[in-house]
Scaffold this motif. Structure first.
Motif, PDB file in Angstrom:
ATOM      1  N   GLU A 125     -15.642 -38.439  74.447  1.00 24.91           N
ATOM      2  CA  GLU A 125     -14.793 -37.257  74.638  1.00 24.91           C
ATOM      3  C   GLU A 125     -14.220 -36.729  73.324  1.00 24.91           C
ATOM      4  O   GLU A 125     -14.274 -35.522  73.047  1.00 24.91           O
ATOM      5  CB  GLU A 125     -13.661 -37.575  75.603  1.00 24.91           C
ATOM      6  N   ALA A 126     -13.655 -37.631  72.506  1.00 23.38           N
ATOM      7  CA  ALA A 126     -12.972 -37.198  71.285  1.00 23.38           C
ATOM      8  C   ALA A 126     -13.890 -36.432  70.344  1.00 23.38           C
ATOM      9  O   ALA A 126     -13.444 -35.521  69.628  1.00 23.38           O
ATOM     10  CB  ALA A 126     -12.376 -38.411  70.570  1.00 23.38           C
ATOM     11  N   GLN A 127     -15.183 -36.764  70.359  1.00 25.00           N
ATOM     12  CA  GLN A 127     -16.123 -36.109  69.451  1.00 25.00           C
ATOM     13  C   GLN A 127     -16.345 -34.638  69.784  1.00 25.00           C
ATOM     14  O   GLN A 127     -16.753 -33.858  68.921  1.00 25.00           O
ATOM     15  CB  GLN A 127     -17.481 -36.826  69.493  1.00 25.00           C
ATOM     16  N   PHE A 128     -16.068 -34.253  71.033  1.00 22.03           N
ATOM     17  CA  PHE A 128     -16.404 -32.896  71.468  1.00 22.03           C
ATOM     18  C   PHE A 128     -15.183 -32.041  71.816  1.00 22.03           C
ATOM     19  O   PHE A 128     -15.341 -30.920  72.284  1.00 22.03           O
ATOM     20  CB  PHE A 128     -17.369 -32.961  72.654  1.00 22.03           C
ATOM     21  N   VAL A 129     -13.984 -32.573  71.569  1.00 18.94           N
ATOM     22  CA  VAL A 129     -12.797 -31.741  71.756  1.00 18.94           C
ATOM     23  C   VAL A 129     -12.819 -30.636  70.697  1.00 18.94           C
ATOM     24  O   VAL A 129     -12.912 -30.898  69.502  1.00 18.94           O
ATOM     25  CB  VAL A 129     -11.508 -32.575  71.634  1.00 18.94           C
ATOM     26  N   GLY A 130     -12.769 -29.400  71.151  1.00 18.64           N
ATOM     27  CA  GLY A 130     -12.880 -28.264  70.244  1.00 18.64           C
ATOM     28  C   GLY A 130     -14.312 -27.868  69.969  1.00 18.64           C
ATOM     29  O   GLY A 130     -14.576 -26.867  69.286  1.00 18.64           O
ATOM     30  N   LYS A 131     -15.258 -28.634  70.504  1.00 16.36           N
ATOM     31  CA  LYS A 131     -16.684 -28.337  70.320  1.00 16.36           C
ATOM     32  C   LYS A 131     -17.388 -28.302  71.667  1.00 16.36           C
ATOM     33  O   LYS A 131     -18.518 -28.738  71.807  1.00 16.36           O
ATOM     34  CB  LYS A 131     -17.325 -29.391  69.407  1.00 16.36           C
ATOM     35  N   GLY A 132     -16.670 -27.788  72.655  1.00 19.13           N
ATOM     36  CA  GLY A 132     -17.200 -27.721  74.008  1.00 19.13           C
ATOM     37  C   GLY A 132     -16.204 -28.203  75.033  1.00 19.13           C
ATOM     38  O   GLY A 132     -16.188 -27.735  76.171  1.00 19.13           O
ATOM     39  N   ILE A 133     -15.338 -29.158  74.637  1.00 20.11           N
ATOM     40  CA  ILE A 133     -14.286 -29.649  75.521  1.00 20.11           C
ATOM     41  C   ILE A 133     -12.960 -28.981  75.159  1.00 20.11           C
ATOM     42  O   ILE A 133     -12.596 -28.916  73.978  1.00 20.11           O
ATOM     43  CB  ILE A 133     -14.146 -31.173  75.440  1.00 20.11           C
ATOM     44  N   SER A 134     -12.263 -28.502  76.162  1.00 21.24           N
ATOM     45  CA  SER A 134     -10.982 -27.830  75.953  1.00 21.24           C
ATOM     46  C   SER A 134     -10.017 -28.204  77.068  1.00 21.24           C
ATOM     47  O   SER A 134     -10.429 -28.669  78.134  1.00 21.24           O
ATOM     48  CB  SER A 134     -11.178 -26.313  75.916  1.00 21.24           C
ATOM     49  N   PHE A 135      -8.726 -27.978  76.811  1.00 22.91           N
ATOM     50  CA  PHE A 135      -7.696 -28.219  77.813  1.00 22.91           C
ATOM     51  C   PHE A 135      -6.832 -26.977  78.022  1.00 22.91           C
ATOM     52  O   PHE A 135      -5.753 -27.061  78.584  1.00 22.91           O
ATOM     53  CB  PHE A 135      -6.817 -29.410  77.380  1.00 22.91           C
ATOM     54  N   CYS A 136      -7.346 -25.836  77.576  1.00 22.06           N
ATOM     55  CA  CYS A 136      -6.589 -24.590  77.688  1.00 22.06           C
ATOM     56  C   CYS A 136      -7.541 -23.422  77.919  1.00 22.06           C
ATOM     57  O   CYS A 136      -8.192 -22.952  76.983  1.00 22.06           O
ATOM     58  CB  CYS A 136      -5.760 -24.350  76.432  1.00 22.06           C
ATOM     59  N   ALA A 137      -7.630 -22.977  79.170  1.00 24.46           N
ATOM     60  CA  ALA A 137      -8.524 -21.865  79.493  1.00 24.46           C
ATOM     61  C   ALA A 137      -8.085 -20.578  78.814  1.00 24.46           C
ATOM     62  O   ALA A 137      -8.902 -19.815  78.292  1.00 24.46           O
ATOM     63  CB  ALA A 137      -8.589 -21.672  81.006  1.00 24.46           C
ATOM     64  N   THR A 138      -6.780 -20.308  78.811  1.00 27.18           N
ATOM     65  CA  THR A 138      -6.281 -19.092  78.194  1.00 27.18           C
ATOM     66  C   THR A 138      -6.627 -19.048  76.714  1.00 27.18           C
ATOM     67  O   THR A 138      -6.948 -17.983  76.169  1.00 27.18           O
ATOM     68  CB  THR A 138      -4.755 -18.987  78.361  1.00 27.18           C
ATOM     69  N   CYS A 139      -6.563 -20.208  76.051  1.00 23.11           N
ATOM     70  CA  CYS A 139      -6.850 -20.269  74.618  1.00 23.11           C
ATOM     71  C   CYS A 139      -8.339 -20.084  74.314  1.00 23.11           C
ATOM     72  O   CYS A 139      -8.706 -19.401  73.345  1.00 23.11           O
ATOM     73  CB  CYS A 139      -6.409 -21.614  74.052  1.00 23.11           C
ATOM     74  N   ASP A 140      -9.204 -20.696  75.120  1.00 26.13           N
ATOM     75  CA  ASP A 140     -10.607 -20.841  74.726  1.00 26.13           C
ATOM     76  C   ASP A 140     -11.635 -20.193  75.637  1.00 26.13           C
ATOM     77  O   ASP A 140     -12.842 -20.303  75.384  1.00 26.13           O
ATOM     78  CB  ASP A 140     -10.940 -22.336  74.613  1.00 26.13           C
TER      79      ASP A 140
END
Length: 313
Positions: A125-140
């Motif tokens: 998971e940590a490898q792809f946060v900001g590279k496909g994984i997000s926790f903010c729909a409004t942001c991304d």
């Protein structure tokens, strides 16, 4: 007691801002400390429907609501500083807050540092946060325009954010570990009526992967049958999006060993008092049954009122 505030408020989400408003109106010498933008989690919410008093024929967003709260806090004279808090000293008659820019002291303190998104919990998971994984729909959301998107979770936030994502993504699939949603019935009705929303029931994300640091593969396991489904990005797309909305973790690491915590949440009474005199807690970091903007604001109002009484005693 020169240079000692009546109260220091940590955090400028709805709880902290409400506390700042009430402290300012009470003519307390108050300081509100926030390291980033005001609003906390609600600042990333595209639509709010359940804050009392808003017009039903006018859309309200998290940022617009927070902007008005921040303006009120400024209007009533609460001092503000932007700093990252690295340590706190909560015992004694004078509380101390240590930040990267300086140290701040007060007779009382209100902890309103909120919570952050709980990780999905899958391998890599940590490898792809900001590279496909997000926790903010409004942001991304805009980064996934015309792509396929998957949302993990089944509560109000997960379903609402999934519906928001349908305005950008080609297809949105909710992955939920149960066989029914936990979201409010009114939200479920909207979700099931949305033709771009799909569902994978009784399922959890086990592993994610991809070449060159871009999310392109995912293993999803059915918790009832143990069957594993491998999802791969469309060849033309080259990637897909994965959003996690499975709850939050309280931002209370700084307070460990100084006040009573239960599973990381600050324990208070109905007056927002912790087990340490002069220390109050408000908002999502507090142990309570409902975490919403309206309850956070109420917590902040109560905490500031009690801090005033504490300082006057």
């Amino acid at each position: 007691m020169e240079n000692v505030y009546d109260v220091i408020i940590l955090g400028a989400g709805p709880a902290g801002l409400a506390a700042g408003l009430y402290a300012g109106r009470s003519r307390m010498n108050a300081l509100l400390i926030e390291k980033g933008q005001d609003g906390g989690q609600i600042a990333t919410t595209s639509e709010i429907e359940n804050y009392p008093g808003q017009a039903v024929d006018t859309e309200e967003s998290g940022p617009s609501l927070i902007a008005r709260m921040s303006k009120q806090v400024e209007h009533f004279g609460c001092n503000r500083v932007a700093d990252t808090v690295t340590a706190v000293e909560l015992q004694g008659d004078v509380k101390k807050v240590i930040g990267k820019k300086g140290e701040y002291c007060a007779k009382s303190i209100i902890l309103a540092t909120g919570a952050h998104s709980r990780p999905i919990g899958c391998e890599n998971e940590a490898q792809f946060v900001g590279k496909g994984i997000s926790f903010c729909a409004t942001c991304d959301a805009n980064f996934f325009t015309d792509l396929e998107v998957y949302v993990v979770g089944g509560g109000d936030s997960a379903v609402e954010e999934a519906m928001y994502l349908t305005g950008f993504a080609r297809k949105v699939t909710i992955i939920h570990r149960r066989d029914e949603l936990r979201a409010a019935k009114s939200i479920q009705e909207k979700a099931f009526a949305n033709p771009k929303l799909n569902f994978m029931w009784d399922s959890v994300v086990e592993e994610v992967g991809g070449d060159e640091g871009v999310l392109a593969t995912m293993k999803v396991r059915n918790v009832k049958t143990d069957e594993v489904t491998v999802i791969e990005a469309d060849e033309d797309d080259g990637m897909f999006g994965l959003f996690g909305f499975i709850g939050f973790l309280p931002n209370t690491d700084l307070y460990e060993g100084q006040i009573e915590l239960e599973r990381g949440y600050v324990v208070t009474d109905d007056n927002m008092k912790t087990n340490v005199p002069g220390v109050f807690a408000a908002g999502d970091l507090r142990k309570k049954s409902l975490r919403q903007v309206v309850t956070a604001a109420a917590d902040g109002a109560i905490a500031a009122t009690q801090a005033l009484k504490y300082c006057e005693d």
